[in-house]
Each structure stands twice: as structure tokens, then as C-alpha cells.
Write a protein that holds these residues in place. Structure first.
Motif, PDB file in Angstrom:
ATOM      1  N   THR A  64      -5.057  -3.515  -2.572  1.00 51.91           N
ATOM      2  CA  THR A  64      -4.833  -2.429  -3.656  1.00 51.91           C
ATOM      3  C   THR A  64      -5.115  -0.872  -2.734  1.00 51.91           C
ATOM      4  OG1 THR A  64      -5.423  -4.522  -4.768  1.00 51.91           O
ATOM      5  CG2 THR A  64      -5.808  -2.056  -5.574  1.00 51.91           C
ATOM      6  N   PRO A  65      -3.819  -0.203  -2.788  1.00 51.90           N
ATOM      7  CA  PRO A  65      -4.463   1.153  -2.053  1.00 51.90           C
ATOM      8  C   PRO A  65      -5.777   1.646  -3.310  1.00 51.90           C
ATOM      9  CG  PRO A  65      -2.379   0.723  -3.416  1.00 51.90           C
ATOM     10  CD  PRO A  65      -2.792  -0.347  -3.854  1.00 51.90           C
ATOM     11  N   PRO A  66      -6.676   2.336  -2.007  1.00 49.86           N
ATOM     12  CA  PRO A  66      -7.311   3.400  -2.395  1.00 49.86           C
ATOM     13  C   PRO A  66      -7.691   4.113  -3.176  1.00 49.86           C
ATOM     14  CG  PRO A  66      -6.774   4.258  -0.357  1.00 49.86           C
ATOM     15  CD  PRO A  66      -5.443   2.997  -0.624  1.00 49.86           C
ATOM     16  N   ARG A  67      -6.492   4.691  -3.732  1.00 53.74           N
ATOM     17  CA  ARG A  67      -6.419   6.025  -4.474  1.00 53.74           C
ATOM     18  C   ARG A  67      -5.348   5.516  -5.724  1.00 53.74           C
ATOM     19  NH1 ARG A  67      -4.420  10.567  -1.800  1.00 53.74           N
ATOM     20  NH2 ARG A  67      -2.860   9.856  -0.956  1.00 53.74           N
ATOM     21  N   GLY A  68      -5.366   5.545  -7.119  1.00 56.39           N
ATOM     22  CA  GLY A  68      -4.973   5.207  -7.861  1.00 56.39           C
ATOM     23  C   GLY A  68      -4.069   7.088  -7.840  1.00 56.39           C
ATOM     24  N   ALA A  84      -2.641  -2.490 -10.938  1.00 60.64           N
ATOM     25  CA  ALA A  84      -4.304  -2.807 -10.759  1.00 60.64           C
ATOM     26  C   ALA A  84      -4.262  -4.249  -9.607  1.00 60.64           C
ATOM     27  CB  ALA A  84      -5.641  -2.801 -11.635  1.00 60.64           C
ATOM     28  N   CYS A  85      -5.515  -4.585  -9.349  1.00 67.60           N
ATOM     29  CA  CYS A  85      -6.300  -5.243  -8.418  1.00 67.60           C
ATOM     30  C   CYS A  85      -4.739  -6.488  -8.739  1.00 67.60           C
ATOM     31  CB  CYS A  85      -7.352  -4.916  -7.775  1.00 67.60           C
ATOM     32  SG  CYS A  85      -8.151  -5.506  -9.590  1.00 67.60           S
ATOM     33  N   ASP A  86      -5.215  -6.610  -9.832  1.00 70.12           N
ATOM     34  CA  ASP A  86      -5.146  -8.352  -9.754  1.00 70.12           C
ATOM     35  C   ASP A  86      -3.619  -8.620  -9.465  1.00 70.12           C
ATOM     36  OD1 ASP A  86      -4.085  -6.570 -12.092  1.00 70.12           O
ATOM     37  OD2 ASP A  86      -4.073  -8.420 -13.291  1.00 70.12           O
ATOM     38  N   VAL A  87      -2.416  -7.987  -9.719  1.00 72.06           N
ATOM     39  CA  VAL A  87      -0.909  -7.747  -9.721  1.00 72.06           C
ATOM     40  C   VAL A  87      -0.691  -7.184  -8.123  1.00 72.06           C
ATOM     41  CG1 VAL A  87       0.024  -7.020 -11.869  1.00 72.06           C
ATOM     42  CG2 VAL A  87      -0.595  -4.638 -10.501  1.00 72.06           C
ATOM     43  N   PHE A  88      -1.395  -6.590  -7.542  1.00 75.17           N
ATOM     44  CA  PHE A  88      -1.165  -6.351  -6.289  1.00 75.17           C
ATOM     45  C   PHE A  88      -1.137  -7.311  -5.303  1.00 75.17           C
ATOM     46  CE2 PHE A  88      -1.407  -2.279  -6.578  1.00 75.17           C
ATOM     47  CZ  PHE A  88      -0.507  -0.939  -6.183  1.00 75.17           C
ATOM     48  N   ALA A  89      -3.007  -7.825  -5.338  1.00 80.44           N
ATOM     49  CA  ALA A  89      -3.456  -9.506  -5.016  1.00 80.44           C
ATOM     50  C   ALA A  89      -2.721 -10.417  -5.328  1.00 80.44           C
ATOM     51  CB  ALA A  89      -5.016  -9.231  -4.958  1.00 80.44           C
ATOM     52  N   GLU A 113       1.024  -1.129   0.079  1.00 83.98           N
ATOM     53  CA  GLU A 113       0.003  -0.295   0.181  1.00 83.98           C
ATOM     54  C   GLU A 113       0.367   1.041  -0.408  1.00 83.98           C
ATOM     55  OE1 GLU A 113      -3.946  -1.734   2.317  1.00 83.98           O
ATOM     56  OE2 GLU A 113      -2.129  -0.634   3.526  1.00 83.98           O
ATOM     57  N   GLU A 114       2.260   1.492   0.436  1.00 85.86           N
ATOM     58  CA  GLU A 114       2.790   2.818   1.014  1.00 85.86           C
ATOM     59  C   GLU A 114       3.690   2.471  -0.193  1.00 85.86           C
ATOM     60  OE1 GLU A 114       4.997   2.556   4.736  1.00 85.86           O
ATOM     61  OE2 GLU A 114       2.891   2.716   5.775  1.00 85.86           O
ATOM     62  N   ASN A 115       4.314   1.448  -1.038  1.00 82.46           N
ATOM     63  CA  ASN A 115       5.104   1.920  -1.982  1.00 82.46           C
ATOM     64  C   ASN A 115       4.845   1.708  -3.674  1.00 82.46           C
ATOM     65  OD1 ASN A 115       7.481   1.476  -0.161  1.00 82.46           O
ATOM     66  ND2 ASN A 115       6.421   0.165   0.949  1.00 82.46           N
ATOM     67  N   TYR A 116       3.428   0.964  -3.710  1.00 79.55           N
ATOM     68  CA  TYR A 116       3.406   0.965  -5.135  1.00 79.55           C
ATOM     69  C   TYR A 116       2.216   1.473  -5.509  1.00 79.55           C
ATOM     70  CZ  TYR A 116       7.004  -2.864  -4.960  1.00 79.55           C
ATOM     71  OH  TYR A 116       8.033  -3.669  -4.730  1.00 79.55           O
ATOM     72  N   LEU A 117       1.733   1.365  -6.837  1.00 79.44           N
ATOM     73  CA  LEU A 117       0.240   2.744  -6.869  1.00 79.44           C
ATOM     74  C   LEU A 117      -0.359   1.890  -7.686  1.00 79.44           C
ATOM     75  CD1 LEU A 117       2.891   5.653  -8.393  1.00 79.44           C
ATOM     76  CD2 LEU A 117       1.257   5.358  -6.137  1.00 79.44           C
ATOM     77  N   TYR A 118      -2.024   1.916  -7.914  1.00 85.07           N
ATOM     78  CA  TYR A 118      -3.171   1.485  -7.798  1.00 85.07           C
ATOM     79  C   TYR A 118      -3.462   2.357  -9.529  1.00 85.07           C
ATOM     80  CZ  TYR A 118      -7.623   0.556  -9.770  1.00 85.07           C
ATOM     81  OH  TYR A 118      -8.913  -0.098  -9.823  1.00 85.07           O
ATOM     82  N   THR A 119      -3.348   1.573 -10.651  1.00 81.15           N
ATOM     83  CA  THR A 119      -3.717   2.057 -12.013  1.00 81.15           C
ATOM     84  C   THR A 119      -4.126   1.272 -12.830  1.00 81.15           C
ATOM     85  OG1 THR A 119      -3.564   3.519 -13.904  1.00 81.15           O
ATOM     86  CG2 THR A 119      -1.450   1.880 -12.917  1.00 81.15           C
ATOM     87  N   GLU A 120      -5.428   2.099 -13.159  1.00 77.17           N
ATOM     88  CA  GLU A 120      -6.404   0.653 -14.028  1.00 77.17           C
ATOM     89  C   GLU A 120      -5.542   0.637 -15.351  1.00 77.17           C
ATOM     90  OE1 GLU A 120     -10.415   1.925 -14.642  1.00 77.17           O
ATOM     91  OE2 GLU A 120     -11.049   1.420 -12.179  1.00 77.17           O
ATOM     92  N   GLN A 121      -4.557   1.851 -15.635  1.00 77.96           N
ATOM     93  CA  GLN A 121      -3.941   1.765 -16.515  1.00 77.96           C
ATOM     94  C   GLN A 121      -2.343   0.459 -16.771  1.00 77.96           C
ATOM     95  OE1 GLN A 121      -4.561   3.421 -19.924  1.00 77.96           O
ATOM     96  NE2 GLN A 121      -6.605   3.842 -18.854  1.00 77.96           N
ATOM     97  N   HIS A 132     -13.146  -7.248  -8.897  1.00 77.15           N
ATOM     98  CA  HIS A 132     -11.876  -6.634  -8.022  1.00 77.15           C
ATOM     99  C   HIS A 132     -11.171  -8.198  -7.350  1.00 77.15           C
ATOM    100  CE1 HIS A 132      -9.613  -4.620  -5.593  1.00 77.15           C
ATOM    101  NE2 HIS A 132      -9.447  -4.755  -4.463  1.00 77.15           N
ATOM    102  N   ALA A 133      -9.921  -8.262  -7.034  1.00 80.06           N
ATOM    103  CA  ALA A 133      -9.150 -10.049  -6.705  1.00 80.06           C
ATOM    104  C   ALA A 133      -8.338  -8.862  -5.561  1.00 80.06           C
ATOM    105  CB  ALA A 133      -8.263  -9.979  -7.912  1.00 80.06           C
ATOM    106  N   TRP A 134      -8.695  -9.763  -4.362  1.00 77.70           N
ATOM    107  CA  TRP A 134      -7.655  -9.534  -2.977  1.00 77.70           C
ATOM    108  C   TRP A 134      -7.716 -11.126  -2.139  1.00 77.70           C
ATOM    109  CZ3 TRP A 134     -12.883  -9.827  -3.812  1.00 77.70           C
ATOM    110  CH2 TRP A 134     -13.947 -10.346  -3.034  1.00 77.70           C
ATOM    111  N   VAL A 135      -6.806 -11.207  -1.350  1.00 75.22           N
ATOM    112  CA  VAL A 135      -6.241 -12.487  -0.504  1.00 75.22           C
ATOM    113  C   VAL A 135      -7.343 -12.917   0.376  1.00 75.22           C
ATOM    114  CG1 VAL A 135      -4.058 -13.506   0.367  1.00 75.22           C
ATOM    115  CG2 VAL A 135      -3.620 -11.375  -1.609  1.00 75.22           C
ATOM    116  N   GLU A 136      -6.957 -13.996   0.322  1.00 74.81           N
ATOM    117  CA  GLU A 136      -7.704 -14.882   2.041  1.00 74.81           C
ATOM    118  C   GLU A 136      -6.417 -15.639   2.479  1.00 74.81           C
ATOM    119  OE1 GLU A 136     -12.305 -15.293   0.360  1.00 74.81           O
ATOM    120  OE2 GLU A 136     -10.896 -16.798  -0.344  1.00 74.81           O
ATOM    121  N   VAL A 137      -6.349 -15.445   3.571  1.00 72.98           N
ATOM    122  CA  VAL A 137      -5.370 -16.004   4.057  1.00 72.98           C
ATOM    123  C   VAL A 137      -6.171 -16.839   5.126  1.00 72.98           C
ATOM    124  CG1 VAL A 137      -3.845 -15.575   5.893  1.00 72.98           C
ATOM    125  CG2 VAL A 137      -4.247 -14.251   4.341  1.00 72.98           C
TER     126      VAL A 137
END
Length: 600
Positions: free
Chosen positions: A532-536, A469-474, A439-447, A514-519
Motif C-alpha cells: 500500500t502506498p504511503p500517500r493517498g 485502499a489497503c484491502d485491494v492493494f494487498a 506502489e508506483e502505478n496505483y493510488l491509495y484512497t479511503e474513498q 490495515h491489511a498486507w501480504v505475507e510471503v
């Protein structure tokens, strides 16, 4: 047609302007689909340079034919080189143009368009530019049919019609006396508008008839890549859980169409299913099999196996399907009961099937399944509970949810994972540490940049692009968790969209996929983590981008803003200079109406 005696004729300038506008519009159709700002800047600048050279060749003997042939040859060499694995021509052919066959051909043709721009100074023929532009719009139209594409196509048609009519005038200019080319262009623009309107009307009528006869002539939804990559469901009149979910596949093209209306007692992530096997570019399901749910005591109600662990909070949800007729059932957390409804009343359904990944499917699939009620059991936990949870898992769980990490990921990220989780003594703290790091070191973008075929999507995201986007973050969080010895999987579905003010129901749109992780925590079942960060980056300041190591991305953002302003100013200047000079507009209009031949 003369080549030298009439080179100084000012009527050639508007022809070049029309060619430049049509070429830039066709180039925009390609660059807007690539999502690569460096490539976009290079293409549009190259088109501009080609027409500037063509303009100066009107007065000087420049080797424009050599420039045209050279551009075509270099384009072909670069195309072959990149597709053969040579990386030296990547600036001309970005990743998006390598992985998608239609984009690859469009990428080649856009450089042909640049080459043909040079030849306009001597040959003054629009046939090559027009044919290439039509081919580009045809290729991109089945990939990226959106409002920007349609506007660019309208601009291309108008400029092409105007250029073709003006080309005829240039070829016959020797028979007329000198004339004001701006007045000529104004008259031709007025003449071109009905032609464009007629072409648009004919296209609308023919297109409507074709759509009525063959709704999907291309054999796939125009938003296919977007939905597959981002939501884990395929939307083409129906919904169905995918068995393969792509990662790092390029920019998202998610629409605003409403898929579901939702009423829920508590917020949640609305699951369609999960995945356990990652191969570097896709998530798939290594386990097969599904089982029928037991029927409940109430009519048309199905009961699912109860969850493990402590008592849970029950969440009642009612989904209204706005698009599609499939029996896919969404639900938060762990559904324990499903009831099929129609106008608030239960209706008949043969069976409900569930699988190892939490996917639910009503059978048979019928249009009357427009509403269904889901009751989910949502575990109540505190951080201390998960920190104290047992880490003992079965060999079967370890095999599917820890051991599956590609070798390329282990070799590239081992030291990074060790550094991030160094102070974490339990699985929960490891998950929080990795989520916070992303969340702190990477940026969310749909591009999202497209991952090259010879790169791992997670490694490419974490060590090179640092945005996605969410696929690579998750996916990144899941791989790092597994390397840290934490059992996890990737889940897909939807976030909650805005609330409809009229009905008070939550809208779930295509863009909410959306995509996310389940532990997995023994005793508490699967717990969701959303890295996934909330802001792009579009909403992040340029200074913040620079602080996070996104120099080139920040530069692209700045150039994009400057370019939009310059483009608007240039367009206004050309319009008023060539057509609508405020001081002469009224006089020209009167003269045009009084004159039977506007050229005399």
C-alpha cells in the motif's frame, strides 16, 4: 390555494430557496456515503436545475408536473435496470448503491427528491420534499453517522422549518399588502431558531434515553463495514478475528477512537490473523482448528511453538486495551510468549489458544484482561538471504498458498504478471517487483470504489479503477504472487498510530486498521510485504494524478475544490442578500422589535 394569479408574488422565491437548501442537505447525506464524485456532481447539479426550473415556472407555464412524473419514472426504470444487471443506468446508480440495500433505497429516493423539486414551482408544497428528506436521513443514519451527516441534518431541519412557516405565509399572501420578502425571511429565521433548538434538545434527550436502554438498536456497529473491510477485526464493544474479510466493499469510515495503547521495543505490524482463500470478493480461512498454548514457568505466562529459521530479534510489546473486553491478542511477527497483566502484575487466565494463521485468543473472555505482554521473534534477514532461500514447498503448502487463484483473475492478469516479473529470477525479486509496480502505478484512497457484484475485486482494481485502499492493494499483490508461483497469504491487523505526548505510548486507532501480504520463504517463515502506498490521492498533485492515468479522478478532485469555493461564496451571498444586508441589518432589527406584526 391560487395557482396562477399570485405566481409573480416575490414571497415564492424564499420558499424555493429553503426547498433548495433542504434538498441539497438531504442529497449530501447520500452522496457523502457513496464516495463517487461523478455521482455527487450529477445529483447536486440535478437538484439545482430542478429548482431553477421551478423558479421560472412561476412566470411561465412550464410542464413541471410532466417533468416531475418523468423524473420519477426514469428513476424507477434505472433502479430496476441496474439491479437486473443492465449497466446503462450506472451513472444514476453507482456501485455503492447496488451492493448495499440501504444505500440502494437511498439512491432511489435522492432521484425522487430531484423530481419533487420541479413541482415546487406550481404546487408550493414542501410535504414531498420533507418526507423524502427525512427518509434519506433515516436510511443513511445507520450507515454513515459522522460530523458531516449531523451538520447536513441540522441544515435540513432549519431550512424545512423555515420553509413550512413560509409556506403558510404564501398561502395567505393575498390578504396582505406587498412586503419586503427579505425582511419577512429575517423574522422567520429568528423564529425558526428556537424551534430548531427545541427539536435538537428533544432529540438529544430522547436519543440519550434510548441509547441507555438499547445501546445498539440497529443490531450492528455504525462503523461495521469499515472495520470489517479494513482491519480484520470487528469492533462493537469487543474484538474478535473475522473468518471473512471483504475486499473492494467501498469507502472506509474509520474513526479516531483509540483501541489500544502500545509500548514496543521495535516497530512492527500488529497482526490479528491471516487468510488463505480468496473468492473474488472476500478472503476466508480454508483451514480450521486451534490448539492450547503451553503454560510457562512464570505465573500466567503462555509459551507458543518456536519459529523456524535462523536466530531472531526479540520484540517485547505491552498492549493496553482501551475498548472491548475480548481476549484477542495482537502481536508482531511470530509471538513466542504471552503474559496477562493487570496494573503491571500477572493475573489468572485459563488458557491461550492459537491457530494455523497466527491468531491468538485468551479464554475465558473477562474484562480484567486489560493489559498483556507479548514477546515476538522477528527474523533478521537481508535481501541476499531471501534470494538464496529454497523454493521447495510441500504439496499442502502449494494447495493452500499458490493454487488458489480465481479463474477470472488468471484470465485477466496472466500477461500483466508475466510482464512485471519477467526479470525476476527468485521469489524475493518477484515480490519486490510486484510491490514496486503497485506502489508506483496505483493510488491509495479511503474513498475506495465499490466492486460490482459481477466483477472480481482484484481485476476491477488493477484494470479499471486503479485506486483503492489497503484491502485491494494487498489482495492484488497476493493474487499476482500466486500466479507467479510464490506462496503467500493476506494478513490483517493494525499499523502504529501517533505517539501520545503525555504517556509516550503509541496509539492504535480504528483508522490504523490495515491489511498486507505475507510471503513464505522456507527457512525464514512468513515475511511481511506492505504494497500500500504511503500517500493517498488527496495529498498527490493534480499533475501527478494525470501522469498516472487518473484523468477522471483528477477532474473530480479539481471540480470538488472549485465546487467548495463556489458553494461557500453562494452561501455567503444568499445570507447577506436575504437576511443580513450589512447596511440594513441594524434598521431591520430595530423595526422587528418595535413591530408587533412583522408582516405589516
Amino acid at each position: 390555494m391560487k395557482q396562477d394569479n399570485d405566481n409573480g408574488n416575490p414571497l415564492h422565491l424564499p420558499l424555493l430557496i429553503c426547498g433548495l437548501i433542504s434538498s441539497q442537505a438531504a442529497a449530501y447525506a447520500v452522496t457523502s456515503s457513496m464516495g463517487d464524485r461523478t455521482f455527487s456532481l450529477l445529483v447536486h447539479l440535478s437538484v439545482l436545475i430542478s429548482y431553477v426550473v421551478a423558479y421560472y415556472s412561476l412566470q411561465n407555464r412550464l410542464p413541471v408536473n410532466l417533468l416531475t412524473v418523468g423524473t420519477l419514472v426514469i428513476s424507477l426504470i434505472g433502479f430496476v435496470s441496474v439491479h437486473s444487471g443492465v449497466r446503462s443506468a450506472e451513472i444514476m446508480y453507482p456501485n455503492a448503491g447496488i451492493s448495499d440495500p440501504q444505500l440502494a433505497l437511498a439512491n432511489l429516493l435522492v432521484w425522487f427528491l430531484v423530481g419533487f423539486g420541479f413541482s415546487q414551482g406550481r404546487r408550493r408544497q414542501m410535504v414531498f420534499v420533507s418526507a423524502t428528506g427525512v427518509a434519506l436521513f433515516g436510511l443513511i443514519g445507520v450507515i454513515n453517522l459522522e460530523i458531516g451527516f449531523l451538520v447536513a441534518f441540522a441544515v435540513f431541519l432549519f431550512a424545512t422549518i423555515l420553509a413550512w412557516s413560509h409556506d403558510g405565509l404564501v398561502n395567505r399572501a393575498g390578504r396582505w399588502k406587498p412586503m419586503d420578502w427579505r425582511r419577512v425571511m429575517a423574522a422567520q429565521a429568528v423564529s425558526a431558531m428556537p424551534v430548531l433548538a427545541g427539536a435538537a434538545l428533544a432529540g438529544f434527550i430522547v436519543g440519550s434515553l434510548l441509547f441507555a436502554a438499547v445501546p445498539n438498536p440497529f443490531g450492528r456497529n455504525l462503523a461495521f463495514r469499515s472495520i470489517v473491510n479494513w482491519g480484520g477485526v470487528f469492533v462493537q464493544g469487543n474484538f474478535a478475528p473475522l473468518r471473512r474479510l471483504a475486499v473492494g466493499a467501498g469507502p472506509a469510515r474509520l474513526g479516531e477512537e483509540v483501541l489500544f495503547l502500545l509500548s514496543a521495543e521495535h516497530p512492527g505490524l500488529w497482526r490479528s490473523g491471516a487468510y488463505d482463500y480468496y473468492d473474488g470478493h472476500h478472503w476466508t480461512r480454508a483451514q480450521s482448528g486451534s490448539w492450547p498454548a503451553e503454560r510457562g514457568t512464570e505465573p500466567n505466562t503462555f509459551v507458543l511453538p518456536p519459529p523456524e529459521g535462523p536466530p531472531r530479534q526479540f520484540n517485547r510489546q505491552v498492549f493496553t486495551v482501551e475498548r472491548g473486553t475480548s481476549g484477542l491478542v495482537l502481536g508482531a511477527a511470530k509471538p513466542v510468549e504471552v503474559r496477562v497483566l493487570q496494573d503491571g502484575q500477572a493475573v489468572g487466565a485459563s488458557s491461550l489458544w492459537y491457530d494455523q494463521y497466527g491468531s491468538l485468543q485468551l479464554s475465558p473472555i473477562r474484562p480484567r484482561y486489560s493489559r498483556y505482554e507479548v514477546i515476538s521473534a522477528m527474523v533478521e534477514w537481508q535481501p541476499g538471504d531471501l534470494r538464496r532461500a529454497s523454493r521447495s514447498i510441500s504439496p499442502w503448502m502449494r494447495h493452500y498458498y499458490i493454487d488458489n487463484v480465481p479463474l477470472a483473475v488468471e484470465m485477466a492478469l496472466s500477461s500483466l504478471v508475466t510482464e512485471i516479473t519477467a526479470g525476476a529470477g527468485n521469489n524475493y525479486d518477484k515480490a519486490v517487483a510486484i510491490q514496486t509496480y503497485l506502489e508506483e502505478n496505483y493510488l491509495y484512497t479511503e474513498q475506495e470504489p465499490v466492486t460490482p457484484l459481477d466483477e472480481d475485486a482484484v481485476v476491477y482494481f488493477l484494470l479499471k479503477t486503479r485506486r483503492g485502499a489497503c484491502d485491494v492493494f494487498a489482495s492484488a499483490m497476493a493474487m499476482m504472487l500466486r500466479m507467479a508461483g510464490v506462496p503467500c497469504r493476506l494478513a490483517s491487523g493494525f499499523l502504529s498510530g501517533p505517539v501520545d505526548p503525555e504517556t509516550g505510548k503509541t496509539l492504535i486507532r480504528s483508522r490504523d486498521a490495515h491489511a498486507w501480504v505475507e510471503v513464505y520463504f522456507p527457512g525464514y517463515d512468513w515475511i511481511p510485504f506492505n504494497p500500500t502506498p504511503p500517500r493517498g490521492p488527496e495529498k498527490v498533485s493534480l499533475w501527478a494524478l494525470l501522469r498516472q492515468g487518473q484523468f477522471w479522478y483528477a477532474t473530480g478532485q479539481l471540480l470538488q475544490r472549485i465546487g467548495l469555493v463556489l458553494l461557500a461564496l453562494t452561501g455567503l451571498a444568499l445570507f447577506f442578500f436575504a437576511v443580513a444586508d450589512p447596511r440594513l441589518l441594524r434598521t431591520r432589527w430595530v423595526n422587528f422589535r418595535q413591530s408587533r406584526d412583522p408582516w405589516e
